[in-house]
Design an enzyme around this catalytic site. Structure first.
Site, short mmCIF file in Angstrom:
data_model
loop_
_atom_site.label_atom_id
_atom_site.label_comp_id
_atom_site.label_asym_id
_atom_site.label_seq_id
_atom_site.Cartn_x
_atom_site.Cartn_y
_atom_site.Cartn_z
N ASP A 68 -0.55 19.24 14.43
CA ASP A 68 -0.61 18.28 13.33
C ASP A 68 -1.44 18.81 12.16
O ASP A 68 -2.33 18.12 11.64
CB ASP A 68 -1.19 16.94 13.81
CG ASP A 68 -0.47 16.41 15.03
OD1 ASP A 68 -1.14 15.82 15.90
OD2 ASP A 68 0.75 16.61 15.13
N GLU B 25 7.62 10.10 11.32
CA GLU B 25 6.15 10.09 11.36
C GLU B 25 5.60 11.23 10.52
O GLU B 25 6.37 11.90 9.82
CB GLU B 25 5.68 10.25 12.80
CG GLU B 25 6.22 11.48 13.51
CD GLU B 25 6.00 11.47 15.02
OE1 GLU B 25 5.49 10.46 15.56
OE2 GLU B 25 6.35 12.47 15.67
C1 6LW Z 1 1.10 12.71 15.97
C2 6LW Z 1 2.52 12.62 15.55
C3 6LW Z 1 3.08 13.67 16.40
O1 6LW Z 1 0.32 11.64 15.59
O2 6LW Z 1 2.48 13.59 17.62
O3 6LW Z 1 4.07 15.79 16.18
C4 6LW Z 1 1.31 12.77 17.48
N1 6LW Z 1 3.91 14.54 15.95
O4 6LW Z 1 2.75 12.91 14.20
C5 6LW Z 1 0.17 13.40 18.18
O5 6LW Z 1 0.10 14.76 17.83
#
Ligand code: 6LW
Length: 506
Positions: free
Chosen positions: A22, A178
């Site tokens: 991240d 996300e």
């Molecule tokens: C993070 C989300 C994700 O908050 O996994 O790869 C979660 N994406 O964006 C935890 O890393």
């Protein structure tokens, strides 16, 4: 497959190997700063500095005080601190992240990214995970979160203005929109997201609009980055953040994994930070190849000083790459002395316990060797390679005996034991990556655990399949961490060595 050595015209990728998921990056003049998520580990949110986007130096951890990072006992592995966003605005650095186990979305700021960072600014009106910050021309601060939702905030007080509202849902049918990041680039506001889930279907998509709160039109070429369905050596590519290079060109930091072995492939180092070039066509980004050996960017590189193999623990504070589980109570982990040593005072009963006294570092190489000189005269402890409390391999000494222990899910086995003379012992763990899988069922690597005799010869106690210390088996969001622990009493460690071994180049 592994990151290739640096040659005249290629640079290794990942640019930050090991469990550094991240990534969020910002540029301030000629300096770059990058932050990663850290989950159940304390201190949290490692902060890196670079001058060339390729070579990164850990300068600290943003959350290094219990008042900033409260991970209560029982905080589950892969909970705690999720994805951060790091930005610079109005002469200050801003870090926003989510403690999914306590407090939700929190905002921190500082003038010096090496710290100290401020106390948390709570954001009760910001819901969800993966918060992002962006400021528009009149200084309004827009906070965007997974979903994709957005709300205006006052970053100094945490006040929100109006309810969060949905501004995009990502590509129809794709799950988990996300990791949003909002940028003003040229005539557009761009909204970059991850979608498809952080596993093999992960990808990056983008949309653009004329105002920071949309409406946004999706890029016709979405996903602008994915490795899903390919046999490329880097997989799970996603969770990107855009930044301009020293020459004004555009680049993306992103997370990816390096699976090894047969099928389905196992990644053991967690999700790592990679770098990819970005070009623009019709005002849409085109993301270049995410490869283990990336063509060197077209500007002078500023290599970081090589990390020393040995830590003698002769300083009063632990170096910032050392991490513990959930907290580090006063007196539980002390360093210094003459000669320097790390003294661990036991709390949890073993690495099976989520609160075991532990000090470790991320495994950052597919093949590596870790050694430590341990004095078990007043306790039980040793060296462990962990994914979590249910997936770890230990080499433990106590009362004249050394034992190799394997914990795999509900199973715990003492694989081998060996009598030992009294006094300090050198424990060793080596990982050897599987260069080419012998067949579909080959594991990603082999771990060899043992003890060094007084004459320096190595007495192997166990040779174990590394797949059981992979994310595909253990689950979750982290990667391997190698470290020292005290299970009972007080255990002293004079030094700890970590050294990369030759890695297969893929
Ligand atoms: C993070 C989300 C994700 O908050 O996994 O790869 C979660 N994406 O964006 C935890 O890393």
């Amino acid at each position: 497959m592994s990151s290739a050595p640096e040659t005249g015209n290629t640079v290794p990728n990942p640019v930050i190997p090991g469990f550094h998921p991240d990534p969020s990056v910002c540029r301030v003049g000629e300096d770059y700063y990058l932050a990663c998520s850290s989950f159940e580990y304390f201190p949290g949110v490692p902060l890196f500095h670079s001058r060339d986007l390729v070579h990164w130096t850990l300068i600290g951890n943003a959350l290094d005080r219990p008042s900033q990072l409260r991970l209560l006992p029982g905080t589950a592995s892969s909970k705690g601190i999720y994805a951060p966003t790091l930005r610079h605005h109005d002469g200050r650095f801003w870090l926003i992240t989510t403690n999914v186990s306590d407090g939700g979305n929190l905002l921190f700021h500082t003038e010096d990214p090496a710290g100290p960072w401020s106390e948390p600014v709570p954001l009760p009106g910001v819901k969800g995970i993966d918060p992002d910050l962006a400021w528009d021309e009149d200084g309004t601060c827009w906070c965007t979160t997974a979903g994709v939702e957005q709300v205006r905030i006052d970053p100094y007080t945490g006040e929100t203005f109006g309810p969060p509202h949905r501004i995009w849902s990502g590509t129809p049918g794709a799950k988990a929109p996300e990791a949003p990041h909002l940028y003003r680039i040229g005539a557009y506001w761009y909204l970059l997201i991850a979608e498809g889930g952080t596993e093999r279907c992960h990808g990056v998509s983008i949309a653009r609009g004329r105002t920071p709160d949309g409406p946004f039109e999706p890029c016709p070429a979405n996903p602008v980055l994915t490795h899903r369905g390919t046999d490329l050596p880097v997989q799970n590519t996603g969770h990107g953040d855009l930044v301009q290079g020293p020459d004004g060109s555009w680049w993306m930091v992103l997370l990816g994994v390096r699976p090894l072995g047969g099928t389905p492939g196992w990644h053991v180092l967690g999700r790592e930070t990679f770098l990819a070039p970005v070009s623009w066509v019709d005002d849409w980004p085109v993301v270049g190849e995410v490869a283990p050996a990336m063509p060197a960017p077209p500007w002078p590189l500023v290599p970081a000083a090589p990390a020393p193999v040995r830590d003698d623990f002769d300083l009063p504070e632990l170096a910032p790459h050392w991490i513990s589980l959930r907290d580090r109570p006063a007196g539980s982990c002390t360093t210094g002395g003459d000669p320097g040593r790390l003294t661990l005072r036991a709390r949890g009963a073993s690495p099976d316990a989520t609160d075991v006294t532990f000090v470790g570092r991320r495994q950052q190489h597919l093949s590596c060797r870790a050694r430590t000189l341990v004095d078990p005269s007043e306790g039980t402890g040793g060296l462990t390679v962990r994914l979590d409390e249910s997936h770890h391999y230990d080499i433990e000494v106590a009362s004249g005996e050394v034992r190799a222990i394997a914990r795999i899910g509900p199973l715990r086995t003492v694989v081998a034991t060996r009598p030992l003379p009294a006094g300090p012992q050198v424990l060793r763990v080596e990982t050897a990556a599987t260069p080419v899988p012998a067949d579909a069922r080959s594991g990603p690597d082999t771990l060899v655990l043992g003890v060094e005799e007084t004459d320096g010869t190595f007495a192997e106690l166990a040779r174990l399949d590394g797949r059981y210390l992979s994310t595909e088996v253990a689950g979750g969001f982290t990667g391997r961490v190698i470290g020292m622990y005290a299970a009972t009493g007080t255990v002293r460690f004079d030094w700890f060595d970590y050294e990369p071994l030759d890695e297969p180049v893929g």
